[in-house]
Design an enzyme around this catalytic site. Structure first.
Site, mmCIF file in Angstrom:
data_model
loop_
_atom_site.group_PDB
_atom_site.id
_atom_site.type_symbol
_atom_site.label_atom_id
_atom_site.label_comp_id
_atom_site.label_asym_id
_atom_site.label_seq_id
_atom_site.Cartn_x
_atom_site.Cartn_y
_atom_site.Cartn_z
ATOM 1 N N GLU A 157 0.782 -1.171 -0.073
ATOM 2 C CA GLU A 157 0.091 -0.074 0.039
ATOM 3 C C GLU A 157 0.720 1.075 0.087
ATOM 4 O O GLU A 157 1.883 1.434 0.548
ATOM 5 C CB GLU A 157 -1.026 0.024 1.229
ATOM 6 C CG GLU A 157 -0.138 -0.266 2.518
ATOM 7 C CD GLU A 157 0.248 0.970 3.230
ATOM 8 O OE1 GLU A 157 -0.025 2.122 2.748
ATOM 9 O OE2 GLU A 157 1.205 0.718 3.896
ATOM 10 N N PHE A 158 0.397 2.403 -0.622
ATOM 11 C CA PHE A 158 1.088 3.541 -0.511
ATOM 12 C C PHE A 158 0.331 4.799 -0.098
ATOM 13 O O PHE A 158 0.409 5.797 -0.425
ATOM 14 C CB PHE A 158 1.468 4.096 -2.009
ATOM 15 C CG PHE A 158 2.245 2.731 -2.851
ATOM 16 C CD1 PHE A 158 3.522 2.569 -2.423
ATOM 17 C CD2 PHE A 158 1.835 1.995 -3.620
ATOM 18 C CE1 PHE A 158 4.405 1.552 -2.894
ATOM 19 C CE2 PHE A 158 2.692 1.028 -4.167
ATOM 20 C CZ PHE A 158 3.902 0.785 -3.796
ATOM 21 N N LEU A 159 -0.783 4.446 0.858
ATOM 22 C CA LEU A 159 -1.575 5.169 1.303
ATOM 23 C C LEU A 159 -1.047 6.165 2.376
ATOM 24 O O LEU A 159 -0.270 5.740 3.355
ATOM 25 C CB LEU A 159 -2.851 4.807 1.476
ATOM 26 C CG LEU A 159 -3.080 3.485 2.547
ATOM 27 C CD1 LEU A 159 -3.232 4.002 4.008
ATOM 28 C CD2 LEU A 159 -4.393 2.546 2.147
ATOM 29 N N LEU A 274 9.286 18.308 -0.802
ATOM 30 C CA LEU A 274 10.504 19.194 -0.751
ATOM 31 C C LEU A 274 10.156 20.294 0.136
ATOM 32 O O LEU A 274 10.656 21.160 0.136
ATOM 33 C CB LEU A 274 11.084 19.704 -2.046
ATOM 34 C CG LEU A 274 11.411 18.662 -3.042
ATOM 35 C CD1 LEU A 274 11.782 19.381 -4.430
ATOM 36 C CD2 LEU A 274 12.988 18.000 -2.648
ATOM 37 N N ALA A 276 10.870 21.906 3.783
ATOM 38 C CA ALA A 276 11.901 21.508 4.702
ATOM 39 C C ALA A 276 11.008 21.623 6.202
ATOM 40 O O ALA A 276 9.999 22.428 6.142
ATOM 41 C CB ALA A 276 12.665 22.474 4.563
ATOM 42 N N CYS A 284 5.412 5.059 9.098
ATOM 43 C CA CYS A 284 5.795 4.218 8.214
ATOM 44 C C CYS A 284 7.561 4.479 7.819
ATOM 45 O O CYS A 284 8.385 3.574 7.950
ATOM 46 C CB CYS A 284 5.289 4.141 6.828
ATOM 47 S SG CYS A 284 3.972 3.515 7.009
#
Ligand code: UDX
Length: 453
Positions: A157-159, A274, A276, A284
């Protein structure tokens, strides 16, 4: 299809709810009775936008049910997801105890052809190990259905927490890792409404136009497992990289926000991840980066980039205390307000939240810390008793010598900063996410300290 989800944590619950939404009959299992009782009533134990609405609707439509009876849930399902936790052990390795328990139960109860999907982030090679545990369990439990087949699939999963439902319905890609063509075909069928973007969406705010095609990466099991680790490690690397650039920007007098914009427009780099700030946390990145490093170590490899990524992140949190010391000189006896506790906005998750480390350090240095978070209403264990949790942002900043913005909740953009300036003892802000309107705050009379600007 009949789907069983083992584990109703973040991933399991969101996956179960979304698979019900696209027309499957889903049974979610968990050992924790209280959690299951809560879910049966349509109440979610986690805060996640849209989850409540989807949960209640699918329970009502009889497409989603919750149970502690794992045996029955396995028997009646052709597709079984393992979505249990893989918390880090003290040596950084992933603890596979719960995956093993789930696989054991599958072996014990398997009664016909099953597809077993590993959604938990597991060390490379765990897919084959899950097969072994299932086979051993069949043997041990003298399962009468010895000849039934099963296939293990890795489907990472990439949730993201805070946008987990959107990420499931509108993914950048779907990864299916398996050596069985039959299993891959079944998975393609299961995800067909998402792959073809043909599902109905409750409002008209689709993130990807109807009818578009979502790319599918079909690979062997091991590569799919690696994709998950490599993706999270790369994202963590991007953040640590921009944080290192931010630290250089501070010294040379550049503005990291502009630098990020300037490099992000290069298609080879891309603008995402990106921002900062005080560094990455959550359930995760910290666990996956150190697990990948550990896996490499088992093969005698040293992960020099990953080690640096972790070190930069650790130091980034310490930088806030340094900025505070530079500004206030003595921290002992000072009152510091912290706005935002969760590791990122739109979630109540405080795992590895940078705010917690920062607050603990400030308390140890003798500061009085007052905190407010729009969602978190009780002190996380690691802070309890040390920090005063306030009912709103104004209470938190009252009489403070400085406030730190630790999480970029949108609520904090809408605060009345003129009022805040009046009720603070000293009007200094450390914006740990470069999120607030610097010019406006300076106009009001705040001393604004950002990250890398
Ligand atoms: C991540 C991955 O994005 C997701 O694909 C995977 O499945 C699980 O891990 P999540 O942990 O929910 O998701 O949060 P994410 O939005 O990725 O942010 C992780 C951390 O990085 C947060 O602490 C966030 O504040 C920080 N971050 C993110 C930055 O500091 N700067 C950025 O530009 C982006």
């Amino acid at each position: 299809m009949n789907v069983c989800i083992i584990g109703t944590g973040y991933v399991g619950l969101v996956t179960g709810v979304c698979l019900a939404e696209i027309g499957n009959t889903v049974t979610c299992v968990d050992k924790i009775k209280e959690k299951i009782n809560l879910l049966k009533n349509g109440d979610s134990p986690i805060y996640e936008p849209k989850l409540d609405e989807f949960l209640k609707r699918n329970i009502k439509d009889n497409k989603l049910e919750f149970t502690t009876d794992i045996s029955n849930a396995i028997k009646k399902s052709e597709i079984i997801y393992i979505c249990v936790g893989t918390p880090p052990l003290s040596n950084g390795q992933a603890d596979l105890r719960y995956v093993e328990e789930a696989a054991y139960e599958i072996g014990k109860n398997i009664n016909d052809m099953k597809i077993v999907i590993n959604k938990s982030t597991v060390p490379i090679g765990s897919g084959d190990w899950v097969s072994m545990v299932i086979l051993d369990s069949m043997e041990k439990n003298n399962n009468q259905n010895k000849n039934v087949c099963f296939s293990v699939v890795s489907n990472p999963e990439f949730l993201r927490e805070g946008s987990a439902i959107d990420d499931t319905f509108f993914p950048d890609r779907i990864v299916i890792g398996s050596s069985s063509k039959k299993a891959v075909d079944k998975m393609l069928k299961l995800y067909e409404p998402i792959i073809n973007q043909s599902f109905e969406w409750p409002d008209d705010k689709r993130l990807i136009p109807e009818g578009s095609k979502i790319p599918v990466v079909i690979s062997d099991l091991t590569s799919a497992e690696m994709i998950k680790y490599a993706a999270n490690s790369f994202l963590a690397t991007k953040i640590s990289f921009i944080n290192e650039i931010a630290n250089i920007c501070e010294k040379v007098g550049a503005d990291v926000s502009k630098v990020a914009e300037g490099i992000g427009l290069d298609k080879r780099i891309g603008p995402a991840f990106l921002n900062a700030g005080i560094g990455w946390g959550g359930s995760c990145f910290p666990k996956d980066v150190s697990a990948l490093s550990n896996i490499a170590g088992e093969y005698g490899l040293s992960t020099q980039i990953l080690n640096a990524v972790v070190n930069v992140n650790r130091e980034q949190r310490l930088k806030i205390t340094q900025k505070l010391q530079d500004e206030l000189k003595i921290i002992k006896g000072k009152t510091i307000a912290v706005l935002g506790i969760s590791f990122k906005p739109d979630t109540n998750d405080t795992r590895e939240a940078p705010s917690i480390k920062i607050m603990n350090d400030l308390v140890n240095l003798g500061a009085r810390v007052k905190a407010f978070d729009p969602i978190i209403k009780s002190s996380p264990d690691s802070l309890s008793g040390k920090v005063l949790l306030c009912g709103n942002a104004y209470e938190a900043v009252e009489d403070a010598d400085l406030f730190i913005l630790a999480t970029e909740w949108v609520d904090f953009l809408r605060l009345d900063y003129v009022k805040i300036k009046k009720i603070m003892r000293n009007s200094v802000v450390i914006d740990g996410r470069n999120y607030l309107d610097k010019d406006n705050l300076e106009k009001i009379g705040f001393k604004y300290i950002g990250i890398g600007r």
